[in-house]
Design a protein around this motif. Structure first.
Motif, mmCIF file in Angstrom:
data_model
loop_
_atom_site.group_PDB
_atom_site.id
_atom_site.type_symbol
_atom_site.label_atom_id
_atom_site.label_comp_id
_atom_site.label_asym_id
_atom_site.label_seq_id
_atom_site.Cartn_x
_atom_site.Cartn_y
_atom_site.Cartn_z
ATOM 1 N N PRO A 1 2.196 34.230 -4.305
ATOM 2 C CA PRO A 1 2.683 33.012 -4.958
ATOM 3 C C PRO A 1 2.463 31.799 -4.059
ATOM 4 N N SER A 2 2.428 30.632 -4.649
ATOM 5 C CA SER A 2 2.282 29.405 -3.868
ATOM 6 C C SER A 2 3.557 29.148 -3.076
ATOM 7 N N GLU A 3 3.452 28.245 -2.118
ATOM 8 C CA GLU A 3 4.625 27.911 -1.307
ATOM 9 C C GLU A 3 5.753 27.372 -2.179
ATOM 10 N N SER A 4 5.406 26.551 -3.174
ATOM 11 C CA SER A 4 6.444 25.981 -4.044
ATOM 12 C C SER A 4 7.124 27.066 -4.876
ATOM 13 N N GLU A 5 6.364 28.066 -5.312
ATOM 14 C CA GLU A 5 6.959 29.171 -6.076
ATOM 15 C C GLU A 5 7.914 29.984 -5.202
ATOM 16 N N ILE A 6 7.505 30.219 -3.957
ATOM 17 C CA ILE A 6 8.375 30.966 -3.039
ATOM 18 C C ILE A 6 9.644 30.165 -2.759
ATOM 19 N N CYS A 7 9.499 28.859 -2.559
ATOM 20 C CA CYS A 7 10.670 28.004 -2.316
ATOM 21 C C CYS A 7 11.632 28.050 -3.502
ATOM 22 N N GLN A 8 11.080 28.037 -4.710
ATOM 23 C CA GLN A 8 11.924 28.090 -5.903
ATOM 24 C C GLN A 8 12.688 29.412 -5.970
ATOM 25 N N LEU A 9 12.006 30.501 -5.651
ATOM 26 C CA LEU A 9 12.670 31.808 -5.612
ATOM 27 C C LEU A 9 13.808 31.813 -4.595
ATOM 28 N N MET A 10 13.572 31.195 -3.460
ATOM 29 C CA MET A 10 14.587 31.154 -2.406
ATOM 30 C C MET A 10 15.775 30.297 -2.830
ATOM 31 N N LEU A 11 15.498 29.183 -3.511
ATOM 32 C CA LEU A 11 16.581 28.340 -4.017
ATOM 33 C C LEU A 11 17.449 29.101 -5.012
ATOM 34 N N GLU A 12 16.806 29.867 -5.873
ATOM 35 C CA GLU A 12 17.529 30.628 -6.896
ATOM 36 C C GLU A 12 18.318 31.796 -6.305
ATOM 37 N N SER A 13 17.994 32.168 -5.073
ATOM 38 C CA SER A 13 18.650 33.322 -4.453
ATOM 39 C C SER A 13 19.924 32.950 -3.704
ATOM 40 N N ASP A 14 20.266 31.661 -3.712
ATOM 41 C CA ASP A 14 21.526 31.208 -3.112
ATOM 42 C C ASP A 14 21.656 31.682 -1.663
ATOM 43 N N LEU A 15 20.698 31.256 -0.838
ATOM 44 C CA LEU A 15 20.670 31.681 0.564
ATOM 45 C C LEU A 15 21.577 30.841 1.460
ATOM 46 N N GLY A 16 22.105 29.763 0.912
ATOM 47 C CA GLY A 16 22.994 28.921 1.703
ATOM 48 C C GLY A 16 22.265 28.036 2.695
ATOM 49 N N ILE A 17 20.993 27.726 2.430
ATOM 50 C CA ILE A 17 20.230 26.828 3.305
ATOM 51 C C ILE A 17 19.625 25.714 2.462
ATOM 52 N N ASN A 18 19.428 24.549 3.083
ATOM 53 C CA ASN A 18 18.963 23.389 2.325
ATOM 54 C C ASN A 18 17.467 23.464 2.037
ATOM 55 N N GLU A 19 16.998 22.547 1.195
ATOM 56 C CA GLU A 19 15.611 22.602 0.719
ATOM 57 C C GLU A 19 14.604 22.445 1.855
ATOM 58 N N LYS A 20 14.905 21.580 2.824
ATOM 59 C CA LYS A 20 13.977 21.376 3.940
ATOM 60 C C LYS A 20 13.844 22.650 4.769
ATOM 61 N N THR A 21 14.971 23.312 5.003
ATOM 62 C CA THR A 21 14.946 24.567 5.761
ATOM 63 C C THR A 21 14.239 25.658 4.965
ATOM 64 N N ILE A 22 14.472 25.674 3.656
ATOM 65 C CA ILE A 22 13.807 26.657 2.794
ATOM 66 C C ILE A 22 12.291 26.519 2.886
ATOM 67 N N GLU A 23 11.810 25.291 2.940
ATOM 68 C CA GLU A 23 10.361 25.071 3.026
ATOM 69 C C GLU A 23 9.784 25.704 4.291
#
Length: 428
Positions: free
Chosen positions: A388-410
């Motif tokens: 998957p693209s980086e943006s798709e992976i980031c979206q998956l991580m956001l949906e997984s409620d990891l407790g980290i902000n978007e910049k860190t997720i990237e």
């Protein structure tokens, strides 16, 4: 956390010595500064304070001022603007040569090589060292020995060149192998490297070039992720510290079962998602091969944070990232002893690293896929035929409620991508 807490013991001790003996001023005035080990010992043992196998291990005050340190006798060191390290680049296009390990040898477990000595013994008995020079070899020397007296020139970042005189310093040779025409001197590391201290090959080379009539062949060996990599060098000028030239790189692996797509599919189909402990951060450790290196080092012995930082190819920040990643997988635990953090393998980690190559790697793949994010990214890759693209992976991580902000997720999405890439790279 204050700055003192972020510094290693070597950082703190060397800052004290630099101030006490005005080392920066002396180097600026004279081009170098000589210091006795007895003076270093006043702050911390010189054997811990003056051996930096990789550039990243240098104390901050050395790196900030482009300085290095070399031994010039058994009790004296020289500090200057010296270029002491050589970069190492692994050629990914070189195919691994598969070798069989002799069946009659029971005292060496070729699937359990977690020290430099065991890796060297395995390489010798598997015929790898002889293959390097295309001649039968005998294992003839190892250990600490006196260098004798010699002089050499070294690249000086400020003045161009410095001349160094060595008088009976001490060098340590991991192994020496002799054939009819060659003496092969090996510096061994049981992890992958970005660079190494040229002195570790140069001092032994100068010593034995003066003792034998045969050609002395300096070799760097790394054993990482079950692969032996040999870098064979030649010093173009015996009197020039900075003259090593890479002649060739050869990679070897002890014959092992290959991992098939069906093996990984079975792991994927049987894996159970595990809820991760929330007080350990989501991994930010992009190179999974270095995860394996660190786990291998901890299989050999427990290590403090400073020991990992000062002795292996990790800086302080990387030590934190990679130990946390190993803890996140449930393979490493952290204990506090005398105000120091000590890292050790968990029982599960020990069990995995006792296994032979194929089973060990399938277990590591399982540990990755036990995390929901990695599982989903692997599933998408398998279904779509590409990561998957980086943006798709980031979206998956956001949906997984990891407790980290978007910049860190990237940033941490790169770890996810690289670990999944590593899984696919294991499939033959």
């Amino acid at each position: 956390m204050n700055n003192e807490q972020k510094k290693t013991k070597n950082d703190i001790a060397w800052e004290t010595l630099f101030e006490k003996y005005q080392i920066l001023e002396q180097v600026s005035k004279h081009g170098l500064f000589e210091i006795e080990s007895s003076k270093i010992n006043q702050e911390r043992e010189s054997r811990l304070m003056a051996k930096f196998d990789h550039y990243v291990n240098l104390p901050a005050i050395f790196k900030d001022n482009n300085l290095s340190i070399l031994p010039i006798s058994r009790s004296r060191y020289v500090i200057g603007d010296f270029d002491t390290y050589l970069k190492v680049e692994y050629d990914s296009n070189i195919e691994e040569i598969t070798v069989d390990f002799p069946e009659h040898i029971e005292s060496i477990d070729s699937s359990n090589l977690y020290s430099e000595n065991s890796a060297l013994n395995c390489a010798f008995n598997a015929g790898i060292i002889g293959d390097l020079v295309d001649e039968p070899v005998s294992y003839t020397l190892s250990g600490r020995m006196s260098t004798g007296n010699f002089s050499f020139s070294i690249r000086n970042i400020v003045t161009g060149t410095s001349t160094i005189n060595v008088k009976n310093s001490q060098c340590e040779i991991d192994a020496g192998f002799e054939s009819d025409n060659y003496l092969v001197l090996v510096e061994a590391k049981n992890y992958s490297v970005d660079d190494f201290l040229i002195r570790q090959l140069y001092y032994p080379y100068r010593l034995w070039s003066s003792k034998v009539s045969k050609q002395v062949v300096p070799v760097l060996m790394t054993y990482s992720n079950d692969v032996f990599s040999f870098f064979i060098y030649k010093f173009k000028d015996d009197f020039d510290y900075n003259s090593p030239t890479l002649l060739k790189q050869k990679n070897y692996i002890i014959d092992s079962e290959e991992i098939q797509l069906s093996d990984v599919s079975n792991v994927f189909n049987q894996v159970k998602i595990v809820e991760k402990i929330t007080d350990i951060p989501f991994p930010q450790a992009d190179n999974f091969e270095r995860i394996i290196d660190l786990l291998s080092l901890l299989f050999e012995k427990d290590l403090t944070k400073d020991e990992i930082t000062e002795n292996y190819q990790f800086n302080k920040r990387q030590t934190g990232y990679y130990t946390n990643a190993c803890r996140y997988m449930g393979l490493v635990q952290k204990n506090n002893s005398n105000q120091e953090k000590i890292f050790s393998l968990t029982d599960e980690g020990k069990d995995i690293f006792k296994k032979r190559h194929k089973l060990k790697y399938l277990e590591l793949i399982k540990k990755i896929l036990e995390n929901q994010v990695f599982y989903k990214v692997f599933e998408l890759t398998a279904n779509n035929g590409e990561l998957p693209s980086e943006s798709e992976i980031c979206q998956l991580m956001l949906e997984s409620d990891l407790g980290i902000n978007e910049k860190t997720i990237e940033r941490r999405s790169r770890t996810v991508r690289n670990w999944i890439n590593w899984i696919w790279s294991q499939i033959d």
